[in-house]
Write a protein that holds these residues in place. Sequence first.
Motif, PDB file in Angstrom:
ATOM      1  N   HIS A 118       0.608  -1.532  -0.313  1.00 59.30           N
ATOM      2  CA  HIS A 118       0.188   0.217  -0.348  1.00 59.30           C
ATOM      3  C   HIS A 118       0.628   1.256  -0.166  1.00 59.30           C
ATOM      4  CE1 HIS A 118      -3.182  -2.989   1.241  1.00 59.30           C
ATOM      5  NE2 HIS A 118      -4.238  -2.287   0.985  1.00 59.30           N
ATOM      6  N   VAL A 119       2.016   1.518  -0.552  1.00 60.83           N
ATOM      7  CA  VAL A 119       3.009   2.326   0.309  1.00 60.83           C
ATOM      8  C   VAL A 119       3.964   2.111  -1.349  1.00 60.83           C
ATOM      9  CG1 VAL A 119       4.563   3.431   1.476  1.00 60.83           C
ATOM     10  CG2 VAL A 119       3.085   1.752   2.591  1.00 60.83           C
ATOM     11  N   LEU A 120       4.343   3.356  -2.209  1.00 60.22           N
ATOM     12  CA  LEU A 120       4.659   3.667  -2.730  1.00 60.22           C
ATOM     13  C   LEU A 120       6.032   4.693  -2.003  1.00 60.22           C
ATOM     14  CD1 LEU A 120       2.318   5.052  -5.474  1.00 60.22           C
ATOM     15  CD2 LEU A 120       3.385   2.784  -5.492  1.00 60.22           C
ATOM     16  N   PRO A 121       7.340   4.988  -2.832  1.00 59.71           N
ATOM     17  CA  PRO A 121       8.110   5.678  -2.842  1.00 59.71           C
ATOM     18  C   PRO A 121       8.041   7.078  -3.277  1.00 59.71           C
ATOM     19  CG  PRO A 121       9.490   3.721  -4.016  1.00 59.71           C
ATOM     20  CD  PRO A 121       7.438   3.645  -3.446  1.00 59.71           C
ATOM     21  N   GLY A 122       8.566   7.667  -2.660  1.00 60.16           N
ATOM     22  CA  GLY A 122       8.335   9.508  -3.632  1.00 60.16           C
ATOM     23  C   GLY A 122       7.203   9.826  -3.215  1.00 60.16           C
ATOM     24  N   SER A 123       6.654  11.032  -3.345  1.00 64.68           N
ATOM     25  CA  SER A 123       4.712  11.858  -2.936  1.00 64.68           C
ATOM     26  C   SER A 123       4.576  11.886  -4.398  1.00 64.68           C
ATOM     27  CB  SER A 123       5.289  12.551  -1.682  1.00 64.68           C
ATOM     28  OG  SER A 123       4.006  13.001  -1.672  1.00 64.68           O
ATOM     29  N   TYR A 124       3.393  11.270  -4.750  1.00 59.95           N
ATOM     30  CA  TYR A 124       2.528  11.596  -6.070  1.00 59.95           C
ATOM     31  C   TYR A 124       1.074  11.896  -5.242  1.00 59.95           C
ATOM     32  CZ  TYR A 124       5.588   8.559  -7.582  1.00 59.95           C
ATOM     33  OH  TYR A 124       7.422   8.210  -7.269  1.00 59.95           O
ATOM     34  N   VAL A 125       0.318  13.135  -6.043  1.00 57.09           N
ATOM     35  CA  VAL A 125      -0.816  13.485  -5.484  1.00 57.09           C
ATOM     36  C   VAL A 125      -1.267  13.258  -6.923  1.00 57.09           C
ATOM     37  CG1 VAL A 125      -0.141  15.518  -4.180  1.00 57.09           C
ATOM     38  CG2 VAL A 125      -0.411  15.853  -6.630  1.00 57.09           C
ATOM     39  N   ALA A 126      -3.174  13.205  -6.451  1.00 57.15           N
ATOM     40  CA  ALA A 126      -3.922  12.302  -7.757  1.00 57.15           C
ATOM     41  C   ALA A 126      -4.139  13.422  -9.162  1.00 57.15           C
ATOM     42  CB  ALA A 126      -5.603  12.799  -7.403  1.00 57.15           C
TER      43      ALA A 126
END
Length: 167
Positions: free
Chosen positions: A100-108
């Motif tokens: 459930h976790v991605l490295p990095g920050s991604y907004v919609a």
Amino acid sequence: MKRRTLITSATASGLLLTLGACASAPKGNDIVDIAAGNPDFSTLVAAVQAAGLVDTLKGDGPFTVFAPTNAAFDALPAGTVETLLMPENVDQLRSILTYHVLPGSYVAGDVLGQVVDVATVNGATVRVDGTGGKYGAAVRVNDANVISADIMASNGVIHVIDKVLIP
């Protein structure tokens, strides 16, 4: 006329997602703090604690977390959550949670209009579909719907989903 309304609606949805992405959380409101402060995430928080992932998700990140609600965990077959929370199942629980976790920050807004396969922290990939739904902007992760996007934390972003993702 319907076309103009649809375009206006899509533009407004995109603008709202962009504005939401610009909001930042006060220092100290990391992913774990935000989840722990919301009663809809009590099962997720208990699972993160049982898996020994609290310190990781309180770390610098940045991370993108697809956070299932309590209702999403309740929809799993009876006894699944209880079994996963047993100490002897910590590796399986950790695998599910890190899926459930991605490295990095991604907004919609980063995925609107496209479909991408993204590597998760556990090494597997999830399919993120930002091509929309029948009534405007929508994002799906595998077969889960993002029901609330872009909850900004000091170390990343949370997107609330309606299903638990199973690797």
